[in-house]
Design a protein around this motif. Structure first.
Motif, short mmCIF file in Angstrom:
data_model
loop_
_atom_site.label_atom_id
_atom_site.label_comp_id
_atom_site.label_asym_id
_atom_site.label_seq_id
_atom_site.Cartn_x
_atom_site.Cartn_y
_atom_site.Cartn_z
N GLU A 133 2.86 4.89 -4.66
CA GLU A 133 2.47 3.94 -5.70
C GLU A 133 1.59 2.82 -5.16
O GLU A 133 1.06 2.02 -5.93
CB GLU A 133 3.70 3.38 -6.39
N THR A 134 1.43 2.74 -3.83
CA THR A 134 0.52 1.75 -3.24
C THR A 134 -0.85 2.36 -2.96
O THR A 134 -1.69 1.72 -2.33
CB THR A 134 1.11 1.18 -1.93
N TYR A 135 -1.08 3.58 -3.45
CA TYR A 135 -2.34 4.28 -3.21
C TYR A 135 -3.08 4.57 -4.52
O TYR A 135 -3.67 5.63 -4.68
CB TYR A 135 -2.09 5.57 -2.43
N HIS A 136 -3.09 3.61 -5.43
CA HIS A 136 -3.84 3.75 -6.68
C HIS A 136 -5.19 3.04 -6.64
O HIS A 136 -6.09 3.39 -7.40
CB HIS A 136 -3.02 3.22 -7.86
N ALA A 187 -10.15 -1.48 -7.41
CA ALA A 187 -9.35 -1.77 -8.60
C ALA A 187 -8.29 -0.71 -8.76
O ALA A 187 -8.42 0.41 -8.26
CB ALA A 187 -10.26 -1.83 -9.84
N PRO A 188 -7.18 -1.03 -9.48
CA PRO A 188 -6.13 -0.03 -9.70
C PRO A 188 -6.62 1.09 -10.59
O PRO A 188 -7.41 0.87 -11.52
CB PRO A 188 -5.01 -0.84 -10.36
N THR A 189 -6.17 2.30 -10.33
CA THR A 189 -6.54 3.47 -11.13
C THR A 189 -5.28 4.18 -11.59
O THR A 189 -4.17 3.83 -11.21
CB THR A 189 -7.39 4.45 -10.31
N HIS A 209 -5.39 7.94 -4.50
CA HIS A 209 -6.58 8.00 -3.67
C HIS A 209 -6.25 7.51 -2.26
O HIS A 209 -5.54 6.52 -2.11
CB HIS A 209 -7.69 7.11 -4.25
N PHE A 210 -6.78 8.20 -1.25
CA PHE A 210 -6.56 7.74 0.12
C PHE A 210 -7.70 8.22 1.02
O PHE A 210 -8.45 9.14 0.66
CB PHE A 210 -5.20 8.19 0.66
N THR A 211 -7.80 7.58 2.18
CA THR A 211 -8.83 7.87 3.17
C THR A 211 -8.17 8.04 4.53
O THR A 211 -7.18 7.35 4.83
CB THR A 211 -9.85 6.73 3.24
N THR A 212 -8.68 8.93 5.36
CA THR A 212 -8.15 9.07 6.72
C THR A 212 -8.64 7.89 7.57
O THR A 212 -9.65 7.26 7.24
CB THR A 212 -8.61 10.39 7.34
#
Length: 212
Positions: free
Chosen positions: A78-81, A92-94, A98-101
């Motif tokens: 929930e911290t990856y929006h 911004a929140p979606t 979503h994440f990145t290496t």
């Protein structure tokens, strides 16, 4: 603004008719599903990290990969929006994940309900997927996207616009994230992702795209 996400659902493909998948790497012939990844004005409520699904038989030989993901240090999904639509836009929140290496070379996104995982490998040594001759317009070809659904993996996606966001939060090495039935593990050797119901998945790195 609503976006289209792909998934292995032939009936929906016949309805939408505006998307195409390139090289089917394993188990997924191509289809479309309506979803919202990032909305410029109306973002909606963030997705939950678990979506109930019907059980499917596991993909033989994938137990080791899914076990590796399960052994990672879990993060709170929930911290990856938060994400950006472009490099210059603010984060911004979606309503997706979503994440990145840590290297910044691999970025991944899901729609509101994580029924499909799209990852983009910016720099890689293996050949990019070729655009299919029968791709339907409007088609912007993304040869460096890898798509994972509960039915398999595909390389290269034809879409009206980009779906993988930018500026998302980093998934540290050794950490794992769960989004619906998907789990991913960030390692120094690449990103390992699997659908934990079907057992299908891929390992992405600069050197190779390995599927299972």
């Amino acid at each position: 603004m609503p976006r289209r996400f792909l998934a292995c659902a032939p009936a929906l493909l016949r309805v939408l008719g505006a998307v195409a998948i390139g090289t089917a790497v394993t188990g997924c012939g191509g289809a479309g599903i309506e979803g919202t990844a990032v909305a410029a004005e109306d973002w909606g409520t963030p997705a939950t990290s678990r979506v109930p699904t019907s059980p499917r038989p596991p993909n033989p030989g994938a137990a080791t990969d899914t076990a590796r993901i399960g052994a990672g240090s879990p993060v709170d999904p929930e911290t990856y929006h938060d994400a950006k639509e472009t490099d210059s836009s603010p984060a911004a929140p979606t309503i997706g994940f979503h994440f990145t290496t840590p290297s910044g070379n691999i970025r991944c996104s899901t729609p509101k309900e994580p029924t499909v995982l799209l990852c983009e490998v910016t720099d890689h040594a293996y050949p990019s997927a070729a655009k299919p001759a029968d791709a339907k317009e409007p088609c912007q070809w993304f040869p460096d996207y890898a798509m994972l659904t509960d039915e398999g993996v595909a390389a290269g996606v034809c879409l009206p616009r980009p779906l993988v966001t930018r500026g998302s939060r980093v998934l540290p090495y050794g950490s794992s994230i769960r989004m619906g039935d998907f789990g991913c593990l960030s390692t120094e050797g690449g990103l390992l992702c699997a659908n934990e119901v079907s057992g299908h998945g891929y390992q992405l790195s600069r050197e190779a795209l390995r599927t299972f």
